[in-house]
Enzyme design. Structure first.
Site: not given
Ligand code: SAH
Length: 394
Positions: A212, A228, A250, A280, A298, A338
């Site tokens: 970040r 995400f 998200d 997404a 992410d 991840c």
């Molecule tokens: N980038 C974030 C962490 C991401 S965790 C940070 O820095 O804190 C992954 C996230 O993806 C979760 O919040 C989950 O709700 C979301 N997610 C999962 N599947 C998804 C989809 N199909 N479309 C959008 N978001 C999604």
């Protein structure tokens, strides 16, 4: 001290002699007859040499080694380990007036397989990933409260989703010490609410801190898409870095609310930011060409197990291709995986395929990984899980 015995098959001691902390069930020839899941056990070679002590668990990873000697596993043991872990975080400069969120214990990386502890403004959030750590939770909480220099006030135990479901442990999420006082923590001078009661993982993704920071340096005057976003970490760094606009996406409405709350906490009345609760892939399909010139992808782990790698790689390729096809010329793309099961090389190959499919000219600017408070035990390379690429897209 010696515990209930587990004896290995001939020749299966060599990985333990190289300090790898796992014993797979296929390597075991004999179990103590009264052994139970979560027990402390002593592991022996076929010819009776004591190799170490650890936690026993039913499953493919049968023992997680805590020591490679006969040390007793008690509060004093946990205090030694967390003291070592804290010393490393102090050396990293993570405990400052403007930074009180960090990972104190990263499982195998801190020689405590099965245990994760994240610290948020004086509250330790403890996650057990093995039944043995669940049974040790009160000793762990004691050790944390005795930890000199940590200034901890509360210990919250959050293992309802991390323990093997079949073990029937019914771990109740709860405060083991203290109670709720504040949920606002600080990372590099930015504040955020951490919902350890209901949030994902321990409530925040501490592992993206350094990435970040890097993003902040690229954000000036850019139109940012944080895909995400979860609690919005990348978004508020982008805002501080001078982004022209930031859109956070998200699929979880709760995550979108948390993101909005966190933006408001740091930048009251901010008009450059907007958050969308959407899938997404749908968002990327509907997105206009050239709408963004800094994009973060992410996603959650697409492969939780080895068996899912193939589908995961298709997922990473599709996701990255969608972004690469539409982002503006001169864009920067931060893209992550991840999934522990997906290697750095596999992930890079998936992104390469996406680039080739989009027919863009792409350079790799940075190759990212997890930060130093998520250390990798050199004898346990499986601990390396976060992979990221920063691409320059023409
Ligand atoms: N980038 C974030 C962490 C991401 S965790 C940070 O820095 O804190 C992954 C996230 O993806 C979760 O919040 C989950 O709700 C979301 N997610 C999962 N599947 C998804 C989809 N199909 N479309 C959008 N978001 C999604």
């Amino acid at each position: 001290m010696l515990y209930k015995a587990i004896t290995l098959q001939r020749g299966k001691e060599s990985s333990l002699e190289r300090f790898h902390p796992w014993v797979f069930s296929g390597a075991i020839s004999r179990y103590a007859p009264d052994i139970e899941e979560g027990d402390l056990v002593s592991v022996y070679s076929h010819d009776g040499r004591h190799l170490g002590n650890g936690h026993y668990q039913i499953g493919s990873i049968a023992v997680r080694l805590l020591t490679f000697d006969d040390r007793t596993i008690d509060t004093a043991f946990f205090l030694d380990r967390v003291t070592d872990a804290l010393r490393v975080r102090q050396a990293l400069g993570l405990m400052r007036d403007d930074n009180n969120a960090f990972r104190l214990v990263h499982g195998e990386g801190d020689f405590l397989p099965g245990l994760v502890v994240d610290i948020y403004a004086g509250t330790a959030v403890v996650q057990a990933h093995s039944p043995g750590m669940h049974f040790a939770r009160l000793q762990i909480a004691d050790a944390l409260m005795q930890l000199p220099g940590a200034g901890l006030r509360n210990v919250y135990y959050k293992s309802e989703t991390t323990l093997p479901y079949k073990a029937h442990l019914d771990p109740e999420n709860q405060y083991l010490v203290g109670s709720y006082d504040t949920d606002v923590a600080m990372e590099n001078g930015l504040q955020f609410h951490v919902d350890w009661l209901k949030g994902q993982k321990t409530g925040f993704f501490v592992d993206q801190r350094e990435n970040r920071c890097l993003l902040e340096h690229y954000a000036r005057n850019r139109r940012v898409l944080n895909m995400f976003c979860y609690t919005g970490g990348f978004s508020f760094y982008a805002l501080r870095g001078g982004a022209r606009l930031v859109h956070s996406v998200d699929s979880s409405a709760k995550a979108v609310k948390l993101t909005n709350d966190n933006v408001e906490l740091n930048f009251p009345g901010e008009t450059r930011h907007e958050a969308f609760a959407e899938d997404a892939f749908k968002f990327l399909d509907a997105m206009e060409r050239d709408a963004y010139d800094l994009v973060i992808l992410d996603p959650p782990a697409f492969a939780k197990h080895k068996s899912a790698i193939k589908n995961a790689l298709v997922g990473y390729r599709r996701l990255n291709a969608k972004a690469l096809e539409k982002i503006a010329p001169g864009s920067i793309l931060f893209t992550f995986s991840c999934s522990q099961a997906v290697s750095k090389e596999q992930f890079r190959l998936a992104v390469f395929s996406a680039a080739a499919q989009s027919r863009r000219r792409v350079r790799i600017l940075h190759q990212l990984t997890q930060p130093a408070d998520h250390p990798i035990n050199i004898y346990h390379p499986e601990g390396e899980y976060l992979k990221g690429l920063v691409l320059y897209v023409e």
